[in-house]
Structure formats: structure tokens, C-alpha cells
Scaffold this motif. Structure first.
Motif, PDB file in Angstrom:
ATOM      1  N   THR A  74       0.864  -1.187   0.000  1.00 17.88           N
ATOM      2  CA  THR A  74       0.000   0.000   0.000  1.00 17.88           C
ATOM      3  C   THR A  74       0.893   1.228   0.000  1.00 17.88           C
ATOM      4  O   THR A  74       2.029   1.184   0.465  1.00 17.88           O
ATOM      5  CB  THR A  74      -0.906   0.058   1.244  1.00 17.88           C
ATOM      6  OG1 THR A  74      -0.086   0.117   2.433  1.00 17.88           O
ATOM      7  CG2 THR A  74      -1.835  -1.137   1.333  1.00 17.88           C
ATOM      8  N   LEU A  75       0.358   2.321  -0.506  1.00 16.12           N
ATOM      9  CA  LEU A  75       1.067   3.585  -0.375  1.00 16.12           C
ATOM     10  C   LEU A  75       0.080   4.740  -0.380  1.00 16.12           C
ATOM     11  O   LEU A  75      -0.974   4.671  -1.012  1.00 16.12           O
ATOM     12  CB  LEU A  75       2.117   3.776  -1.453  1.00 16.12           C
ATOM     13  CG  LEU A  75       1.747   3.769  -2.925  1.00 16.12           C
ATOM     14  CD1 LEU A  75       2.853   4.495  -3.728  1.00 16.12           C
ATOM     15  CD2 LEU A  75       1.626   2.345  -3.468  1.00 16.12           C
ATOM     16  N   ALA A  76       0.417   5.763   0.397  1.00 10.42           N
ATOM     17  CA  ALA A  76      -0.389   6.969   0.487  1.00 10.42           C
ATOM     18  C   ALA A  76      -0.019   7.915  -0.643  1.00 10.42           C
ATOM     19  O   ALA A  76       1.150   7.993  -1.044  1.00 10.42           O
ATOM     20  CB  ALA A  76      -0.162   7.643   1.843  1.00 10.42           C
ATOM     21  N   GLY A  77      -1.008   8.639  -1.154  1.00 12.48           N
ATOM     22  CA  GLY A  77      -0.724   9.565  -2.236  1.00 12.48           C
ATOM     23  C   GLY A  77      -1.851  10.523  -2.500  1.00 12.48           C
ATOM     24  O   GLY A  77      -2.792  10.659  -1.700  1.00 12.48           O
ATOM     25  N   TYR A  78      -1.760  11.180  -3.639  1.00 15.01           N
ATOM     26  CA  TYR A  78      -2.720  12.214  -4.026  1.00 15.01           C
ATOM     27  C   TYR A  78      -3.296  11.863  -5.400  1.00 15.01           C
ATOM     28  O   TYR A  78      -2.554  11.488  -6.308  1.00 15.01           O
ATOM     29  CB  TYR A  78      -2.030  13.582  -4.076  1.00 15.01           C
ATOM     30  CG  TYR A  78      -1.188  13.864  -2.852  1.00 15.01           C
ATOM     31  CD1 TYR A  78      -1.773  13.963  -1.588  1.00 15.01           C
ATOM     32  CD2 TYR A  78       0.206  13.990  -2.947  1.00 15.01           C
ATOM     33  CE1 TYR A  78      -0.994  14.198  -0.461  1.00 15.01           C
ATOM     34  CE2 TYR A  78       0.983  14.231  -1.833  1.00 15.01           C
ATOM     35  CZ  TYR A  78       0.381  14.334  -0.592  1.00 15.01           C
ATOM     36  OH  TYR A  78       1.151  14.561   0.524  1.00 15.01           O
ATOM     37  N   HIS A  82      -5.704  18.189 -10.536  1.00 10.97           N
ATOM     38  CA  HIS A  82      -5.117  18.744 -11.754  1.00 10.97           C
ATOM     39  C   HIS A  82      -3.607  18.941 -11.669  1.00 10.97           C
ATOM     40  O   HIS A  82      -2.909  18.812 -12.666  1.00 10.97           O
ATOM     41  CB  HIS A  82      -5.751  20.114 -12.059  1.00 10.97           C
ATOM     42  CG  HIS A  82      -7.238  20.097 -12.165  1.00 10.97           C
ATOM     43  ND1 HIS A  82      -7.909  19.399 -13.155  1.00 10.97           N
ATOM     44  CD2 HIS A  82      -8.197  20.694 -11.403  1.00 10.97           C
ATOM     45  CE1 HIS A  82      -9.220  19.568 -13.012  1.00 10.97           C
ATOM     46  NE2 HIS A  82      -9.413  20.348 -11.954  1.00 10.97           N
ATOM     47  N   THR A  83      -3.095  19.278 -10.508  1.00  7.86           N
ATOM     48  CA  THR A  83      -1.697  19.679 -10.349  1.00  7.86           C
ATOM     49  C   THR A  83      -0.761  18.478 -10.427  1.00  7.86           C
ATOM     50  O   THR A  83      -0.879  17.552  -9.625  1.00  7.86           O
ATOM     51  CB  THR A  83      -1.506  20.397  -9.005  1.00  7.86           C
ATOM     52  OG1 THR A  83      -2.358  21.542  -8.968  1.00  7.86           O
ATOM     53  CG2 THR A  83      -0.064  20.822  -8.792  1.00  7.86           C
ATOM     54  N   THR A 146     -11.017   3.759 -10.448  1.00 10.73           N
ATOM     55  CA  THR A 146     -11.032   2.386 -10.954  1.00 10.73           C
ATOM     56  C   THR A 146     -10.025   2.185 -12.090  1.00 10.73           C
ATOM     57  O   THR A 146      -9.645   3.124 -12.784  1.00 10.73           O
ATOM     58  CB  THR A 146     -12.440   2.018 -11.450  1.00 10.73           C
ATOM     59  OG1 THR A 146     -12.818   2.911 -12.514  1.00 10.73           O
ATOM     60  CG2 THR A 146     -13.443   2.144 -10.315  1.00 10.73           C
ATOM     61  N   HIS A 147      -9.622   0.906 -12.273  1.00 11.66           N
ATOM     62  CA  HIS A 147      -8.612   0.569 -13.259  1.00 11.66           C
ATOM     63  C   HIS A 147      -9.127  -0.358 -14.353  1.00 11.66           C
ATOM     64  O   HIS A 147      -8.321  -0.879 -15.135  1.00 11.66           O
ATOM     65  CB  HIS A 147      -7.406  -0.053 -12.553  1.00 11.66           C
ATOM     66  CG  HIS A 147      -6.628   0.935 -11.738  1.00 11.66           C
ATOM     67  ND1 HIS A 147      -5.515   1.588 -12.207  1.00 11.66           N
ATOM     68  CD2 HIS A 147      -6.839   1.410 -10.486  1.00 11.66           C
ATOM     69  CE1 HIS A 147      -5.048   2.412 -11.283  1.00 11.66           C
ATOM     70  NE2 HIS A 147      -5.831   2.317 -10.224  1.00 11.66           N
ATOM     71  N   SER A 148     -10.422  -0.560 -14.413  1.00 15.86           N
ATOM     72  CA  SER A 148     -11.007  -1.352 -15.496  1.00 15.86           C
ATOM     73  C   SER A 148     -12.506  -1.066 -15.540  1.00 15.86           C
ATOM     74  O   SER A 148     -13.097  -0.649 -14.539  1.00 15.86           O
ATOM     75  CB  SER A 148     -10.770  -2.852 -15.264  1.00 15.86           C
ATOM     76  OG  SER A 148     -11.563  -3.321 -14.184  1.00 15.86           O
ATOM     77  N   GLY A 182      -6.950   8.461 -12.704  1.00 19.99           N
ATOM     78  CA  GLY A 182      -5.965   9.288 -13.377  1.00 19.99           C
ATOM     79  C   GLY A 182      -4.627   9.093 -12.700  1.00 19.99           C
ATOM     80  O   GLY A 182      -4.418   8.112 -11.982  1.00 19.99           O
ATOM     81  N   PRO A 183      -3.699  10.018 -12.874  1.00 20.73           N
ATOM     82  CA  PRO A 183      -2.383   9.877 -12.243  1.00 20.73           C
ATOM     83  C   PRO A 183      -2.467   9.797 -10.723  1.00 20.73           C
ATOM     84  O   PRO A 183      -3.252  10.517 -10.094  1.00 20.73           O
ATOM     85  CB  PRO A 183      -1.646  11.143 -12.683  1.00 20.73           C
ATOM     86  CG  PRO A 183      -2.336  11.575 -13.931  1.00 20.73           C
ATOM     87  CD  PRO A 183      -3.780  11.210 -13.743  1.00 20.73           C
TER      88      PRO A 183
END
Length: 222
Positions: A74-78, A82-83, A146-148, A182-183
């Protein structure tokens, strides 16, 4: 104060209002998970799948998922904004559009996506909009990325099923954002597995106490 123009009206910025960000990450990503010992960054081993969730402060949210059997890392992120390559301070300004998210890399032969959805719904209150408990801001909104197409459909079906039981328990409409991923931008090193490194640290995660009728039985697919 880094951002004297902090957004106080709790609305997501349009793309043209968002901070510019940067083409490369502002900080390096740690090599391995502090609990599971697995690499944080991809590419991940063949046969694993990826799921992304936002359910309030990512410190407690990440712990819920790394404690789940079948989760590889697991990893935390954003995510969801948009940025490009934002920092924590930029996300908290309300001017990037991101929410605090947790990336879950898992073995679908051990834990189906529907089981992760069940954990997601039951670990927070998805009816609170730009808030989760005492945490207030657009970065605390509920989200499933989602990824699919199959996961998109499963996430939407789980939302509809949970909405029905939530209404029966006196809750309002689910505000969760569900859309293709998205990213995903990993958060700073000190955010990764924060509650393992700081066992008495803040955890704002808390559910409604209402069981989600999703993922109770194993499902086919990822």
C-alpha cells in the motif's frame, strides 16, 4: 503561511485555477513498505491488481488496507486533481483538486475487489462531502478510482447497494466520486505507513457502523 490564498469555500478548483505543480516528483519515494516489506513503487509482480481509494486522512486509511490478507503493498498519495506532482502543503491548500488516496496492490486470488470495496465503504462515512469526521477540506472527499470497466461497474453497484442500507439507517446521499483512475502521485516519505512509524499518531478514520452488503461472498475476477 505558504498559501495566503487558501480556499475556504470548499469547492474543487477548475483546471485553470489549479496550482502549476512540476514535471518531476518533488521528493523521492521510499523503497519498501515499513510493515509488509514489499516495494512501494511499480512495476508490480505479474498477477497482482491495483485499486485506489480515498476515505479521509490517508494515515488511518492506509493501515486498514495493509492489515487485509491478500494485500501485497500500500502507499499513500494524491489523486483526482489537476496539479502534477503536488506536495502535501499544495494539496491542503485546496488548489490542486486532489484527495488523499491510498493505492492498494493486491492478489485477486486471495482477496477479491468486492472485498476491498466492502472495507472501503465500512471504514468511513461516504455521505459527508468535503469532510470526514473533524477533517474538513476537499482533500478528504470520498473517492474510488477504478482501473477497469469491470471495477467501475462493481464500484457503482456497491455504491447503490450501500446507499439503500444507509438510507434505512438514517443517512443521506452518498457523495463518493467514482471514476476511472488518473495519475496517482505518491505522498512524502513521512506519510507512508505513518501509523506504523507513529503508533500513537492521529487516525480520523471511522465508519457508520452500517454493514455493506457487498463482497460478503467471494466474487469471480479481480
Amino acid at each position: 503561511m505558504l498559501f495566503p490564498h487558501l480556499r475556504h469555500d470548499l469547492r474543487l478548483p477548475a483546471e485553470e485555477e489549479a496550482l502549476a505543480g512540476r514535471p518531476e516528483p518533488a521528493f523521492p519515494l521510499a523503497g519498501r513498505h515499513a510493515v509488509l516489506g514489499t516495494p512501494l513503487a511499480g512495476p508490480y509482480p505479474e498477477g497482482l491488481a491495483v485499486a485506489d481509494f480515498g476515505l479521509g486522512c490517508f494515515w488511518g486509511a492506509e493501515r486498514r488496507f495493509w492489515q487485509t490478507p491478500g494485500v501485497w503493498t500500500t502507499l499513500a498519495g494524491y489523486q483526482g486533481g489537476h496539479t502534477p506532482n503536488p506536495t502535501y502543503e499544495e494539496v491542503c491548500s485546496g488548489l490542486t483538486g486532489h484527495t488523499e488516496a491510498v493505492r492498494v496492490v493486491y492478489d485477486p486470488s486471495l482477496v477479491p475487489y468486492t472485498a476491498l470495496l466492502k472495507l472501503f465503504w465500512e471504514s468511513h462515512d461516504p455521505t459527508q462531502g468535503f469532510r470526514q469526521g473533524n477533517d474538513r477540506g476537499t482533500q478528504y472527499r470520498s473517492a474510488v478510482y477504478t482501473h477497469s470497466p469491470e471495477h467501475q461497474a462493481e464500484a457503482e453497484a456497491s455504491r447503490d447497494a450501500y446507499q439503500s442500507v444507509l438510507r434505512g439507517s438514517g443517512y443521506g446521499a452518498i457523495t463518493t466520486e467514482i471514476r476511472p483512475a488518473g495519475p496517482f502521485y505518491p505522498a512524502e516519505e513521512y506519510h507512508q505507513q505513518y501509523l506504523e512509524k507513529n503508533p500513537t499518531g492521529y487516525c480520523g478514520i471511522g465508519g457508520t457502523g452500517v454493514s455493506c452488503p457487498v463482497g460478503i461472498a467471494p466474487a469471480d475476477g479481480n
